[in-house]
Design a protein around this motif. Structure first.
Motif, PDB file in Angstrom:
ATOM      1  N   GLY A  54       0.828  -1.205   0.000  1.00 35.41           N
ATOM      2  CA  GLY A  54       0.000   0.000   0.000  1.00 35.41           C
ATOM      3  C   GLY A  54       0.859   1.251   0.000  1.00 35.41           C
ATOM      4  O   GLY A  54       2.018   1.236  -0.436  1.00 35.41           O
ATOM      5  N   ASP A  55       0.335   2.367   0.510  1.00 39.13           N
ATOM      6  CA  ASP A  55       1.077   3.630   0.469  1.00 39.13           C
ATOM      7  C   ASP A  55       1.207   4.294   1.831  1.00 39.13           C
ATOM      8  O   ASP A  55       1.486   5.484   1.920  1.00 39.13           O
ATOM      9  N   ALA A  56       0.995   3.545   2.921  1.00 38.06           N
ATOM     10  CA  ALA A  56       1.117   4.126   4.260  1.00 38.06           C
ATOM     11  C   ALA A  56       1.591   3.060   5.236  1.00 38.06           C
ATOM     12  O   ALA A  56       1.314   1.869   5.068  1.00 38.06           O
ATOM     13  N   PHE A  57       2.308   3.502   6.258  1.00 37.85           N
ATOM     14  CA  PHE A  57       2.707   2.612   7.340  1.00 37.85           C
ATOM     15  C   PHE A  57       1.578   2.566   8.368  1.00 37.85           C
ATOM     16  O   PHE A  57       1.116   3.611   8.835  1.00 37.85           O
ATOM     17  N   VAL A  58       1.138   1.370   8.720  1.00 35.88           N
ATOM     18  CA  VAL A  58       0.114   1.194   9.745  1.00 35.88           C
ATOM     19  C   VAL A  58       0.816   0.729  11.019  1.00 35.88           C
ATOM     20  O   VAL A  58       1.484  -0.315  11.025  1.00 35.88           O
ATOM     21  N   VAL A  59       0.658   1.494  12.095  1.00 30.42           N
ATOM     22  CA  VAL A  59       1.405   1.251  13.332  1.00 30.42           C
ATOM     23  C   VAL A  59       0.430   1.177  14.504  1.00 30.42           C
ATOM     24  O   VAL A  59      -0.404   2.084  14.689  1.00 30.42           O
ATOM     25  N   SER A  60       0.528   0.126  15.279  1.00 31.44           N
ATOM     26  CA  SER A  60      -0.273   0.016  16.500  1.00 31.44           C
ATOM     27  C   SER A  60       0.363   0.874  17.588  1.00 31.44           C
ATOM     28  O   SER A  60       1.588   0.833  17.792  1.00 31.44           O
ATOM     29  N   VAL A  61      -0.452   1.638  18.282  1.00 29.13           N
ATOM     30  CA  VAL A  61       0.048   2.557  19.300  1.00 29.13           C
ATOM     31  C   VAL A  61       0.413   1.791  20.568  1.00 29.13           C
ATOM     32  O   VAL A  61      -0.372   0.977  21.066  1.00 29.13           O
ATOM     33  N   VAL A  94      -2.975   3.135  14.992  1.00 33.13           N
ATOM     34  CA  VAL A  94      -4.145   2.341  15.362  1.00 33.13           C
ATOM     35  C   VAL A  94      -4.274   2.304  16.880  1.00 33.13           C
ATOM     36  O   VAL A  94      -3.332   1.946  17.590  1.00 33.13           O
ATOM     37  N   LEU A  95      -5.444   2.655  17.370  1.00 39.29           N
ATOM     38  CA  LEU A  95      -5.754   2.592  18.795  1.00 39.29           C
ATOM     39  C   LEU A  95      -6.837   1.546  19.018  1.00 39.29           C
ATOM     40  O   LEU A  95      -7.845   1.510  18.301  1.00 39.29           O
TER      41      LEU A  95
END
Length: 360
Positions: A29-36, A305-306
């Motif tokens: 994809g085009d974004a980093f998804v990071v769990s908080v 991500v919360l």
């Protein structure tokens, strides 16, 4: 009916949680998804860097001992004779009120001529005038008073009680005192910003910080322009929230939990507490720290991500700081999609009407 629903896309507020994860860079994809987590919270806890430069903070206070161009002086001259040079019909004293110090720093005194006033103290100027008049009248006595003048004024505009031009006087030599003189701030103090413009330089501080840090209560100079305005930072809230809008910050430091509260919180029948996302263009330095890398350059698209259902999820949301321009998105719960399906099945619509409704 189940086949019809499966072939159609049910209306929804935005992408599902799964669709957002599928759009991550980890999955082309085009974004980093990071769990908080605690580490991410610390790395992203950045607030606007406000303050005054050393030039502002080290400027000494103006004192009544130094006369400057633009000041207004009051002079009183006593003569030791009954019929003096300056005395009128009554008494032997002469008052010269509102004697303006010109742009070159000089004043004019009758029988004393043009005298340099700027750079002198009132006592020094008194001695100079006395010496000048000594040859004209015996034993003259001179008093010099320094009044407020055009050369020692500041302008205040914006969210203050009384906008205008104010002289720098003994009680109003510092920023906080001058603001009080103008009636204080009339906007919410917690989001009030104070900007001081001095020539080509300027500095901005939070209003409340003026009283927390004495170093920010800077000394004023003639010609300073002071602007008081409301914090312009804002974020966008969309998805399964009680309100979808662009929302201004209500506090200096806004957490994700505060941001949710500002828009009415989650919707109990449709919001997914495990799918709260914050979309942000993050600076490379912070993105590298969050992702544990050192090769990223330029702004990076990050999706935080919360999950409020985690053991410390609420604490994470309370500590995670929202930035100016963030997009806060809350996904719908799977139950909400199922409810839409059921409502269409039992809603009394024909299959053809169902399809037409879904297409619209």
């Amino acid at each position: 009916m189940a086949g019809t629903l499966a072939a159609c896309s049910l209306p929804q507020a935005g992408p599902t949680k799964g669709q957002i994860f599928d759009g991550s860079l980890q999955k082309d994809g085009d974004a980093f998804v990071v769990s908080v987590n605690d580490r991410v919270t610390r790395a992203t806890a950045v607030v606007p860097a406000l303050g005054f430069s050393s030039d502002f903070r080290t400027t000494p206070q103006l004192t009544s001992d130094t006369i400057r161009p633009g000041d207004t002086l009051g002079l009183t001259i006593w003569e030791n004779v009954d019929d003096g040079l300056l005395a009128g019909d009554v008494g032997n004293s002469t008052a010269l009120e509102e004697v303006q110090v010109d742009s070159g720093g000089y004043i004019f005194v009758p029988y004393g001529g043009r005298i340099r006033a700027a750079g002198n103290t009132p006592e020094q100027l008194r001695a100079v005038i006395t010496e000048r008049l000594m040859d004209q009248t015996p034993d003259p006595q001179v008093e010099v008073r320094r009044l407020a003048g055009d050369g020692s004024t500041v302008s205040l505009v914006g969210g203050v009680g009384a906008q205008g031009v104010y002289p720098i006087e003994r009680p109003t030599r510092t920023l906080a005192a001058m603001l009080a003189k103008a009636g204080g701030v009339v906007i919410e103090p917690e989001i009030a910003l104070v900007t001081v413009i001095r020539g080509t330089r300027k500095g901005t501080v939070w209003f409340q910080d003026l009283y927390k840090d004495p170093n920010l209560d800077i000394a004023l100079r003639g010609g300073d322009r002071i602007l008081v305005e409301e914090d312009s930072r804002a974020y966008t809230a969309i998805g399964a929230t009680s309100q979808q809008a662009r929302v201004k910050f209500e506090t200096k430091n806004l957490s994700a939990m505060d941001a949710l509260a500002q828009v009415g919180g989650l919707i109990s029948v449709s919001s997914d507490p495990t799918g709260i996302f914050v979309f942000r263009n993050e600076k490379a330095a912070i993105a590298n720290q969050v992702l544990g890398r050192d090769d990223l350059q330029g702004a990076q698209r990050l999706v935080y991500v919360l999950n409020l259902k985690e053991p410390n999820g609420v604490f994470q949301a309370r500590d995670f700081v929202i930035h100016d321009g963030d997009t806060l998105y809350v996904t719908e719960a799977p139950y909400a999609q199922w409810s839409k399906s059921i409502s269409l099945i039992v809603g009394g619509l024909t299959p053809i009407a169902n399809v037409a409704t879904l297409t619209q």
